[in-house]
Design a protein around this motif. Structure first.
Motif, mmCIF file in Angstrom:
data_model
loop_
_atom_site.group_PDB
_atom_site.id
_atom_site.type_symbol
_atom_site.label_atom_id
_atom_site.label_comp_id
_atom_site.label_asym_id
_atom_site.label_seq_id
_atom_site.Cartn_x
_atom_site.Cartn_y
_atom_site.Cartn_z
ATOM 1 N N SER A 1 33.044 10.017 90.276
ATOM 2 C CA SER A 1 32.397 10.447 89.181
ATOM 3 C C SER A 1 33.025 10.490 87.698
ATOM 4 O O SER A 1 32.590 10.261 86.689
ATOM 5 N N PHE A 2 34.536 10.784 87.819
ATOM 6 C CA PHE A 2 35.172 10.755 86.720
ATOM 7 C C PHE A 2 35.222 9.469 86.122
ATOM 8 O O PHE A 2 35.264 9.004 84.801
ATOM 9 N N THR B 1 33.027 7.140 86.358
ATOM 10 C CA THR B 1 31.643 6.771 85.862
ATOM 11 C C THR B 1 31.644 7.569 84.420
ATOM 12 O O THR B 1 31.437 6.967 83.311
ATOM 13 N N LEU B 2 32.022 8.725 84.274
ATOM 14 C CA LEU B 2 32.113 9.419 82.808
ATOM 15 C C LEU B 2 32.803 8.696 81.780
ATOM 16 O O LEU B 2 32.447 8.459 80.777
ATOM 17 N N TYR B 3 34.373 8.268 82.393
ATOM 18 C CA TYR B 3 35.206 7.679 81.461
ATOM 19 C C TYR B 3 34.545 6.329 80.881
ATOM 20 O O TYR B 3 34.445 6.079 79.699
ATOM 21 N N TRP C 1 31.564 6.975 78.334
ATOM 22 C CA TRP C 1 32.202 7.556 77.412
ATOM 23 C C TRP C 1 32.630 6.393 76.290
ATOM 24 O O TRP C 1 32.059 6.080 75.356
ATOM 25 N N HIS D 1 22.151 4.593 79.162
ATOM 26 C CA HIS D 1 23.210 5.703 79.653
ATOM 27 C C HIS D 1 22.750 7.035 80.365
ATOM 28 O O HIS D 1 23.148 7.393 81.302
ATOM 29 N N LEU E 1 23.457 8.312 84.184
ATOM 30 C CA LEU E 1 24.086 9.644 84.253
ATOM 31 C C LEU E 1 23.082 10.327 85.571
ATOM 32 O O LEU E 1 23.315 11.041 86.222
ATOM 33 N N SER F 1 28.657 16.802 84.706
ATOM 34 C CA SER F 1 27.698 15.522 84.367
ATOM 35 C C SER F 1 26.586 16.028 83.353
ATOM 36 O O SER F 1 26.342 15.368 82.349
ATOM 37 N N PHE G 1 28.261 16.717 80.033
ATOM 38 C CA PHE G 1 28.701 15.406 79.556
ATOM 39 C C PHE G 1 27.369 14.813 78.827
ATOM 40 O O PHE G 1 27.485 14.212 77.677
ATOM 41 N N CYS H 1 27.271 13.768 74.817
ATOM 42 C CA CYS H 1 26.963 12.607 74.268
ATOM 43 C C CYS H 1 25.583 12.695 73.678
ATOM 44 O O CYS H 1 25.709 11.750 72.470
#
Lengths: 710, 710
Positions: free
Chosen positions: A151-152, A154-156, A159, A604, A608, A640, A643, A647
């Motif tokens: 998960s993290f 992916t988020l990083y 971003w 994006h 997500l 998520s 986030f 964004c």
């Protein structure tokens, strides 16, 4: 599917891929094929092999890897560069997760004294998946941790990618070269023309009042359907004439044709076409052009400004007291405009969107119903009734067996192949520009494909087995998905492998376009224009490519922790895809529009969405494993969503509008405003000649007139 | 409550109202009271009785009725005019529905051979309500039709009102007189100052690059807390000095005071104040002003433009590539700005809003818990323990009884009275302007009052009786509301009557402010300034007035079909309210800000919310009556939601931003830009003197400097 048949199918696919790559290497060296393998370079006026030193079979790989983002932008545009950001972001997510997950999770799962050992149904692949870990085992902590890692990462990555794409977009938009769309805005919902004014006068006086010196001139949108038809007719006759002349030159016989379709008197083609063009269509076009420009003015217009800052600022400002009149947006690129959609009124647009939404939602949820209906319709019996001449063929025993076995599947495949076309058709009624249509259609296709292919296959694969459990437990649909996933792992592994070996093999070797081109050139093409049309490569076609890639993202993410062995397949899919498409982008495809990365927020959001599906599935699967600490996974989807909102707030507006800062950079030279204006004249009106004595008030107007107005 | 006691309370209230009106007539004629009854006219420099010919007790009614909307706008502003549009819209809805419903529904209900006849619990009022109609009766068709009538008359009135308010707003905004806020924008989230530049240089260079000629100058927002404290001290000492001098003149003795609070040495007040002002505070203020302007610059600024179009357009345009920096909004009026909120950063603002939202949601849903806690805390025993000196008083038998009986209720009332204050306090941390705070606070209070007073009273009144039914039927919360409504009709009838008789009686007679003013003038006021402060009337206070009115709207709408007899009470409430407040707006209240009707979309949305509550309740009630055709009421809330969305699309943006069309009207004269700039200098900095030799780069800057920059 057991391990051996899985490996067999894997090996076969790989061999096909190798053969296709070799075929590509061999074919692409032949100069006669260069229009198939290097069309983008040819269109750009470059030599096909320029800069290529070696003739090794893997030269294209080296070229793909060494090409920079700037190369891509200069040869294929920002949209293509953004697509590669998408590919490399996903690749980054999978590589970083894989590096951590594979060495840790595979041993943990493989050494578990799990349920699998006692269950002969388990395949070898399932022995190294989470299915092998027994219920309530403390080993599940490792999988929970892995869920966080994926998960993290992916988020990083997302971003970083968003920041990068924003940068790409603003750099491209602030480039000093002249882009007509940066000097224009599109205004729609213009109220009725006041008494004693023409539409053009109304628009000009409105904008010169509000914008003073920065307003340059306006172009009222006209209803071009009629004039466009005549213009296309004219173009067709011109092509026919060119073709006939080429035939005459080659064979020294004058080609003849019938005046009607399959009937009518026989005439000399060259004379006939010349007559049609000069005596009938050209005057008809001129009259219709005059008529269109004078009489068929619509309630929308393009407004041109003398500088970019003024146009950008005007596109973001509410103009009228009644906010549903004089609505403004940034003008689309000239080549992107869908003219017939510009005349739609405010509420008509909203209503159309809502109607399309309902139709698409119904299609997504009930697509099986029309398929069943069509299947019932295309039985052998009906087929014989409808197409009696087929009867002798169909009645042959072998043919009959094959048809009876495959007819329903063929209908299914045909209908599935139709879906993107239907969605594209529906989306085309909505927006003012092609890039909008592509985004809208791609978004719809993504939801269709996720719901019907991914979730459909997964659940229907196990639904019937577990139907009784479900009845007791209806509120656990996600639990059901979690339960079904491991059993379908091999199916999806095979799907991903097939997609990248066969799909990208065919993509690279371009066998189908090659064959079509050679056939056309041999049997049909007479003029250079016809040859050029025969090899025109088209664009990358994001409308279906992106949703299909996103399906793979969803599959790989959902299995990343449950069966980590899928990660290398995902890496291979996006790695090979990156290489092959890099080659295609540099050499083959010619982008048909440029939206400066407006596709990115959609990609994006859908990555997500895939991530959230994955997280919720994992929560379900952990609770099926009766893991006491599964609530620790609940914060993940919440993160998520937060986030996503962050964004959206931070980046989205700069994709929707152009920030003023971006366009304040000085342009290369003082822009030629007349060129900008002319770029927007639709081709069917571009031959219109202005009369020296004509009165003011036309949809189009010659420069000398408005020059004096402002 | 039976009919006789209801009529008794009604009569009492009416008598009180008549007495209060007579008291008002008598008191308002006395010249000494004119500052209480005509302060707005006095502040505006008009004579209290100007234009008033007759001295009849009902002259004020005639004046209220004959005053036009333009009178209101010129004397009290657009916001007040919009409040009257709200009152008259509701009045219009109720009068039109009442005209149709009363003559038809009352006989239909009254002649029904309904449940009521057999039920001794029924009051006479319920005999003419829908409760009297038997289940499944075809008479229910009339009530269904009535539901439609009320709904559509509401939607029609709201639509007309929105158009009217939009017109009012745009007329006011396009007025030719100079409004400083139309020439300025507020920019927040300015990034860190680049090396080698001051904040002011950064801002100036940014905006002069993007806006060229139309940028006039900027004012960097500073942290004024420190300087404001000193300035307030100074103002207090100046007031003290004036007061002491007035005492000296009157009594010929020099007043003395102690230097500390209740302690310190005794000094001569006049000398002491003079010393403090001249030797300590004035130099301290000057140093702090210098320090604030140079060192305490924040990350936001006000940007001034040379014309209204440029400012309006700039306020709607995204400026920076990173859309969370350089965020722009239209500048609030100078008197509305909450300076300390301007420095908040982008995410800080959003976070603060979210936190406040959560706190408010918790307060609304669980407000009984702190009350219970406080009640437990304020028992007799605790009171004696905490305040031992109260013991002898509290131990007296009569006092004890009264306290024990009322202590919990008093806590409840105190806590309820605190709610608007708490909400206002919470809202004050959010927004940049007072009008925003009032809107936010009023919105919160509306939801509080509807949930806790209306739905709370209705349901809790019958919840305990029907708790067993509910357990079997938990998904019918609306059905429960429908069921509870008729039983509480008399309670709400009394509430409405009480509110308009007593509430508006007190409002008109202004007994409380009158008494306070006379006490203050007699025992405290020494200087003219102090007298002026004592009668300062304040503004209409929309933050609590609007939600309270909306509560009545909700109550009357919900009962309009169930017990149509409530409609005349609603008409009386809004009719009397309109008359009384018209008088107050013309003569009493001085508006403290002008937001050009930005309150309207909030009122509109909440009337619609009331309408939807009503429609859903009716659906519930029809199904309780086992009316087979009750699904025919289901389209109603859907209509309302579609209507809400449509209105939002059509009107809302022109309330959020100013359309360009509105400000393109020519202004009366060339605006004096320096006056506009000076209007925004906060009072604590306005005495700052510019040094001829100072360097450029201050938060404020003298005109001669920036004059040369642009």
């Amino acid at each position: 599917m057991d391990l051996s048949s899985f490996l067999a199918s894997l090996t076969t696919s790989f061999l096909v891929f190798v053969i296709l790559v070799l075929v590509f290497t061999w074919l692409s060296r032949k100069p006669g094929n260069s229009v198939i393998y290097y069309p983008n370079r040819i269109v750009k006026g470059l030599k096909p092999y320029e800069g290529v030193r070696t003739r090794s079979p893997f030269a294209w790989i080296k070229e793909s890897i060494t090409s920079t983002e700037d190369d891509i932008i200069s040869i294929s545009g920002v949209d293509t560069a953004v697509y590669f950001v998408f590919l490399s972001t996903v690749l980054g997510i999978l590589v970083s997760s894989g590096t951590l997950l594979l060495p840790s999770l595979l041993p943990i799962a493989g050494t578990a004294k799990g349920d699998a050992k006692n269950n002969s149904n388990f395949t070898s692949l399932e022995r190294i998946s989470m299915a092998n870990v027994e219920e309530k085992s403390p080993r599940l902590w490792a999988f929970l941790l892995a869920t966080y890692v994926v998960s993290f990462s992916t988020l990083y990555m997302l971003w970083k990618a968003y920041i990068h794409v924003s940068e790409l977009r603003s750099t491209a938009l602030s480039a000093p070269d002249m882009k007509p769309e940066q000097y224009a805005i599109l205004v729609r919902d213009i109220p009725a023309v006041p008494e004693g004014q023409t539409r053009k006068e109304q628009v000009d006086s409105y904008f010169s009042l509000l914008h003073g010196d920065t307003f340059y001139r306006s172009m009222v949108v006209t209803d071009n359907i009629e004039v466009n038809k005549i213009w296309e007719d004219l173009e067709n006759y011109r092509k026919k004439l060119a073709r006939a002349e080429a035939i005459l030159e080659a064979s020294k016989t004058r080609p003849m044709n019938k005046t009607g379709f399959l009937s009518g008197e026989k005439v000399d083609t060259i004379n006939y076409c010349k007559e049609m063009i000069d005596d009938e269509l050209v005057p008809k076009l001129e009259i219709e052009q005059e008529n269109t420009i004078r009489e068929k003015q619509q309630s929308s217009a393009l407004i041109f400004f003398t500088n970019r800052i003024a146009a950008t600022s005007a596109a973001q400002t509410i103009h009228a007291k009644k906010v549903d009149t004089w609505t403004v947006v940034e003008a689309p690129e000239p080549r992107q405009i869908i003219w017939r959609n510009l005349k739609m009124k405010f509420y008509q647009r909203k209503l159309k969107k809502d109607i399309v939404f309902v139709i698409v939602a119904l299609t997504i949820f009930f697509y099986m119903i029309p398929i069943a209906f069509i299947s019932a319709f295309t039985t052998m019996k009906n087929l014989k009734k409808l197409l009696p001449f087929m009867k002798p063929v169909v009645d042959q025993p072998q043919v009959k067996t094959v048809l009876e076995a495959y007819l329903p599947q063929i209908t299914l495949i045909v209908f599935l192949a139709l879906i993107p076309k239907i969605l594209m058709f529906l989306s085309k009624t909505e927006g003012p520009s092609i890039s909008y249509v592509v985004r809208a259609s791609s978004g719809k296709y993504f939801y269709f494909i996720i719901l019907n292919v991914f979730i459909g296959v997964t659940i229907s694969g196990t639904l019937f087995k577990t139907i009784k459990e479900v009845q007791h437990d209806t509120n656990q649909i996600w639990g059901l998905l979690g339960k079904s996933l491991p059993q379908n792992a091999t199916f999806f592994l095979t799907l991903v492998a097939l997609k990248f070996f066969i799909g990208y093999g065919l993509e690279l070797s371009r066998l189908v376009p090659l064959i079509i081109f050679h056939l056309k050139r041999k049997y049909f093409c007479k003029t250079d224009d016809e040859v050029r049309e025969a090899w025109a490569p088209g664009d990358i076609n994001y409308a279906t490519r992106v949703p299909n890639d996103l399906l793979i993202v969803t599959i790989v993410l959902c299995y990343s922790v449950i069966a980590p062995i899928i990660i290398p397949f995902g890496v291979a899919y996006f790695g090979v895809g990156w290489l092959v498409l890099r080659n295609q982008a540099l050499k083959v495809y010619v982008p048909s529009y440029e939206s400066y990365g407006r596709m990115w927020p959609h990609m994006h959001a859908r990555i997500l969405a895939a991530l959230i599906i994955y997280q919720v599935t994992m929560i379900g699967y952990f609770s099926i494993k009766k893991f006491l600490y599964s609530p620790f996974a609940i914060p993940l989807p919440i993160f998520s969503i937060v986030f996503a909102l962050m964004c959206r707030r931070k980046f989205y507006n700069s994709f929707l509008y152009t920030p003023l800062e971006v366009v304040c950079a000085k342009t290369k030279e003082t822009p030629n405003l007349e060129t900008i204006y002319n770029a927007y004249i639709p081709p069917c009106l571009s031959s219109y000649k202005f009369d020296e004595t004509q009165e003011f008030g036309h949809a189009l107007s010659a420069f000398r007139e408005t020059g004096s107005l402002v």
